[in-house]
Write an enzyme that holds these catalytic residues in place. Structure first.
Site, PDB file in Angstrom:
ATOM      1  N   ARG A   1      -6.359   5.622  -7.752  1.00  0.00           N
ATOM      2  CA  ARG A   1      -6.155   7.075  -7.806  1.00  0.00           C
ATOM      3  C   ARG A   1      -6.309   7.600  -9.239  1.00  0.00           C
ATOM      4  NH1 ARG A   1      -0.701   7.527  -4.301  1.00  0.00           N
ATOM      5  NH2 ARG A   1      -0.867   9.730  -4.860  1.00  0.00           N
TER       6      ARG A   1
ATOM      7  N   LEU B   1       0.874  -1.176   0.000  1.00  0.00           N
ATOM      8  CA  LEU B   1       0.000   0.000   0.000  1.00  0.00           C
ATOM      9  C   LEU B   1       0.909   1.223   0.000  1.00  0.00           C
ATOM     10  CD1 LEU B   1      -2.705  -0.830   2.733  1.00  0.00           C
ATOM     11  CD2 LEU B   1      -2.962  -1.005   0.258  1.00  0.00           C
ATOM     12  N   ASP B   2       0.480   2.295  -0.659  1.00  0.00           N
ATOM     13  CA  ASP B   2       1.254   3.544  -0.628  1.00  0.00           C
ATOM     14  C   ASP B   2       1.408   4.033   0.810  1.00  0.00           C
ATOM     15  OD1 ASP B   2       1.276   3.567  -3.388  1.00  0.00           O
ATOM     16  OD2 ASP B   2      -0.477   4.869  -3.556  1.00  0.00           O
ATOM     17  N   ARG B   3       2.415   4.839   1.037  1.00  0.00           N
ATOM     18  CA  ARG B   3       2.664   5.397   2.366  1.00  0.00           C
ATOM     19  C   ARG B   3       1.401   6.049   2.953  1.00  0.00           C
ATOM     20  NH1 ARG B   3       7.388   8.374   4.612  1.00  0.00           N
ATOM     21  NH2 ARG B   3       8.343   8.308   2.559  1.00  0.00           N
TER      22      ARG B   3
END
Length: 293
Positions: free
Chosen positions: A234, A133-135
């Site tokens: 996104r 997962l992205d930060r």
């Protein structure tokens, strides 16, 4: 039989061989659900080591410690919570602001927190990243404890993982209750992912969406992925004309809760070793809910 109490555990000595859960149900006071929750919550130790495997074979003379609370709290981090653990894998809930794995020097990341925890609990294993997962995305993630389990996920991901859903607060009022976005995603030289309706040499990506709540300013949307491409939700949100709020890369400046409004909230998979279905749901982050009160 039960012997003296030490700390926050009740201590027992095993008199007869039995699978762990059967033994607990026969020897420990409490409802079946409470005992199962304690086992899942890493609150059972056998000979001093945490065990979560319900059919772990107990032998005469072994020492069993049962936590008085449902959880064993040896793992403490404001960024990560362990929601499930067994000898093959760990499922965690990640907060915003922490990477899935190291990037560069001394960056805060989930993998190193888990590796420290494994050392503390005398587990001879390392955390292997199964998916990322992205930060700034929060929610559920799986880490394997050995290479075999990690490889099983890698080779059979689409068979093993049968439901993965995200929640996002997006900008504006969604027109449709549900729909699908499908196109090709490719990074440009600046590592910005862009989409194309025709094959641009990138990867084909499919996202299904379902609008859960709307206001004039924002919508709460559930996304289900057929593919797991980088930045997929996104970019596809932006393609719909309703970018994810708080997204500095693909957003429109809307940032109502001062974070990327993306949360991995459903994760269901067949255990790669035992093959039993494992289903996890993480609550909707409170700041998301407050926008729709």
């Amino acid at each position: 039989m039960q012997d003296k109490k030490r700390g926050e555990y009740d201590h027992y000595e095993v008199q007869n061989e039995a699978p762990l859960l059967d033994w607990l149900l026969a020897n420990v006071k409490g409802s079946k659900n409470k005992i199962k929750d304690t086992l899942k919550g890493r609150g059972i130790k056998v000979n001093g080591k945490i065990v979560t495997q319900f059919d772990f074979p107990l032998e005469k003379g072994m020492k069993v410690s049962v936590s008085k609370s449902k959880r064993n709290d040896l793992f403490k981090s404001r960024y990560v919570k362990i929601v499930y653990e067994d000898q093959y894998l760990v499922v965690v809930e990640k907060n915003v602001g922490i990477l899935s794995m190291a990037a560069g020097h001394s960056s805060l990341n989930v993998k190193s927190l888990l590796d420290d925890y494994f050392v503390k609990t005398r587990q001879k294993c390392h955390a292997h990243v199964v998916h990322r997962l992205d930060r700034d995305t929060s929610g559920l993630m799986i880490y394997a404890k050995d290479m075999e389990t990690e490889k099983a996920f890698e080779h059979d991901w689409h068979y093993i993982v049968y439901d993965r859903r995200y929640l996002a607060v997006v900008s504006g009022e969604m027109e449709n209750d549900e729909g699908t976005v499908a196109n090709w995603l490719k990074d440009n030289k600046a590592y910005v992912t862009y989409s194309s309706p025709v094959d641009n040499g990138g990867k084909f990506a499919v996202t299904h969406y379902h609008t859960l709540q709307r206001s004039v300013d924002y919508s709460l949307v559930e996304y289900r992925l057929d593919t797991g491409r980088k930045n997929q939700i996104r970019v596809h949100s932006a393609d719909l004309g309703h970018p994810v709020c708080g997204d500095p890369k693909y957003g429109n400046g809307d940032d109502p809760v001062h974070r990327l409004c993306l949360h991995a909230y459903v994760l269901c998979f067949y255990h790669p070793v035992t093959h039993e279905p494992m289903e996890f749901v993480s609550p909707i982050p409170a700041p998301f809910k407050h926008l729709f009160k």
